[in-house]
Design an enzyme around this catalytic site. Structure first.
Site, PDB file in Angstrom:
ATOM      1  N   ARG A   1       0.779  -1.201   0.076  1.00 25.37           N
ATOM      2  CA  ARG A   1       0.265   0.075  -0.149  1.00 25.37           C
ATOM      3  C   ARG A   1       0.905   1.139  -0.094  1.00 25.37           C
ATOM      4  O   ARG A   1       2.007   1.219   0.507  1.00 25.37           O
ATOM      5  CB  ARG A   1      -0.880   0.062   1.339  1.00 25.37           C
TER       6      ARG A   1
ATOM      7  N   LEU B   1       2.046   4.664   1.534  1.00 22.53           N
ATOM      8  CA  LEU B   1       1.945   5.266   2.830  1.00 22.53           C
ATOM      9  C   LEU B   1       1.525   6.564   2.847  1.00 22.53           C
ATOM     10  O   LEU B   1       1.795   7.319   1.873  1.00 22.53           O
ATOM     11  CB  LEU B   1       3.186   5.194   3.442  1.00 22.53           C
TER      12      LEU B   1
ATOM     13  N   ASN C   1      12.644   1.666   1.267  1.00 21.55           N
ATOM     14  CA  ASN C   1      11.748   0.703   0.597  1.00 21.55           C
ATOM     15  C   ASN C   1      12.513  -0.122  -0.148  1.00 21.55           C
ATOM     16  O   ASN C   1      13.441   0.320  -0.874  1.00 21.55           O
ATOM     17  CB  ASN C   1      10.660   1.443  -0.314  1.00 21.55           C
TER      18      ASN C   1
ATOM     19  N   HIS D   1      12.591  -2.485  -3.602  1.00 26.54           N
ATOM     20  CA  HIS D   1      11.799  -2.561  -5.021  1.00 26.54           C
ATOM     21  C   HIS D   1      12.524  -3.507  -5.930  1.00 26.54           C
ATOM     22  O   HIS D   1      13.461  -3.441  -6.065  1.00 26.54           O
ATOM     23  CB  HIS D   1      11.265  -1.240  -5.658  1.00 26.54           C
TER      24      HIS D   1
ATOM     25  N   GLY E   1       4.960  11.692  -2.759  1.00 28.63           N
ATOM     26  CA  GLY E   1       5.198  12.111  -4.167  1.00 28.63           C
ATOM     27  C   GLY E   1       4.876  10.588  -5.041  1.00 28.63           C
ATOM     28  O   GLY E   1       4.133   9.608  -4.627  1.00 28.63           O
TER      29      GLY E   1
ATOM     30  N   ASP F   1       7.828   4.788  -5.406  1.00 29.73           N
ATOM     31  CA  ASP F   1       9.019   4.384  -6.006  1.00 29.73           C
ATOM     32  C   ASP F   1      10.027   5.599  -6.658  1.00 29.73           C
ATOM     33  O   ASP F   1      10.997   5.203  -7.355  1.00 29.73           O
ATOM     34  CB  ASP F   1       8.800   3.201  -7.166  1.00 29.73           C
TER      35      ASP F   1
HETATM   36  C1  GRF Z   1      10.327  -7.935  -2.540  1.00 29.91           C
HETATM   37  O1  GRF Z   1      10.560  -8.554  -3.888  1.00 29.91           O
HETATM   38  C2  GRF Z   1      10.254  -6.425  -2.648  1.00 29.91           C
HETATM   39  O2  GRF Z   1      10.897  -5.845  -3.512  1.00 29.91           O
HETATM   40  C3  GRF Z   1       8.796  -6.308  -3.291  1.00 29.91           C
HETATM   41  O3  GRF Z   1       7.928  -7.177  -2.767  1.00 29.91           O
HETATM   42  C4  GRF Z   1       8.602  -8.365  -2.327  1.00 29.91           C
HETATM   43  C5  GRF Z   1       8.687  -8.690  -0.978  1.00 29.91           C
HETATM   44  O4  GRF Z   1       9.058  -9.924  -0.526  1.00 29.91           O
HETATM   45  N1  GRF Z   1       8.327  -4.799  -2.891  1.00 29.91           N
HETATM   46  P1  GRF Z   1       9.118 -10.689   0.896  1.00 29.91           P
HETATM   47  O5  GRF Z   1       7.832 -10.545   1.437  1.00 29.91           O
HETATM   48  O6  GRF Z   1      10.062  -9.897   1.547  1.00 29.91           O
HETATM   49  O7  GRF Z   1       9.279 -12.201   0.871  1.00 29.91           O
END
Ligand code: GRF
Length: 209
Positions: free
Chosen positions: A87, A89, A103, A105, A140, A143
């Site tokens: 979600r 934030l 975060n 990604h 904003g 990512d």
């Molecule tokens: C990861 O690949 C992260 O980059 C993405 O969601 C996944 C989370 O995996 N945002 P986990 O729950 O830590 O196994």
């Protein structure tokens, strides 16, 4: 830590935090989903695990996020880590932790930003290299925050989403604990959009604390 899924990044962080010289510990794990496997991992490690689904707050994201903020403050966290938190934030959390939310990604941002399908998107695009990014989260563009660490992962000829995700995950399990350690050692200094990594021998006051 904020989570929605299986929690493999949480496990990696807990493993790293088991080392005597690691400069951080996981104080609390919070999920928007009661069913998140990450909550079970937290409990198994004796870490407080809290589910705060938006349905418990009349569907108000801001009210839920105010509860998340309060739980984080009660646990006296200095750094919030989002790992698979699905979600966006809102202000209550963002305002309470300026330059103190990381975060992770699963792409080399800004490629394949937004949403939870970055691995599939990289394959569909035909990218030859993808990877993962740890960034500072800020208001904003989702990512869109400054990059702290990235790792590149080659896309192999026979990759499908599962195989590519697994190799990206392995890099996440390395760079997320590394980014947390850098932050908690005062070795990250934000300079506009750039995050400078300070040398270990001259720790300086970080603007990200
Ligand atoms: C990861 O690949 C992260 O980059 C993405 O969601 C996944 C989370 O995996 N945002 P986990 O729950 O830590 O196994």
């Amino acid at each position: 830590m904020l989570v929605s899924g299986t929690g493999t990044n949480l496990r990696a962080l807990l493993d790293a935090a088991g080392a005597p010289d690691y400069p951080a510990r996981v104080a609390v794990v919070i999920s928007n989903r009661r069913s998140a496997g990450a909550l079970d991992i937290a409990r198994a490690h004796g870490v407080p695990a809290i589910a705060l689904p938006v349905g418990d707050f009349g569907g108000s994201l801001e009210a839920r996020d105010a509860a998340i903020r309060d739980a984080l403050l009660a646990a006296e966290v200095r750094l919030v880590v989002c790992a698979g938190y699905d979600r966006v934030l809102t202000a209550p959390v963002l305002d309470a932790f300026p330059d103190a939310i990381l975060n992770v990604h699963p792409s080399l941002l800004p490629a394949f930003a937004g949403g939870m399908h970055a691995v599939e998107d990289a394959l569909a695009f035909g990218a030859k290299v993808s990877g993962c990014t740890v960034q500072l989260l800020e208001p904003g563009e989702p990512d869109g925050g400054p990059v702290v660490l990235q790792a590149a992962v080659p896309v192999e000829e026979d990759d499908d989403a599962e195989s590519l995700r697994m190799r990206i995950h392995q890099q996440e399990w390395r760079i997320l604990p590394e980014a947390v350690a850098l932050f908690c050692s005062g070795r990250l200094r934000r300079e506009g959009r750039r995050v400078r990594i300070l040398p270990a021998e001259t720790p300086a006051r970080s603007s990200a604390q």
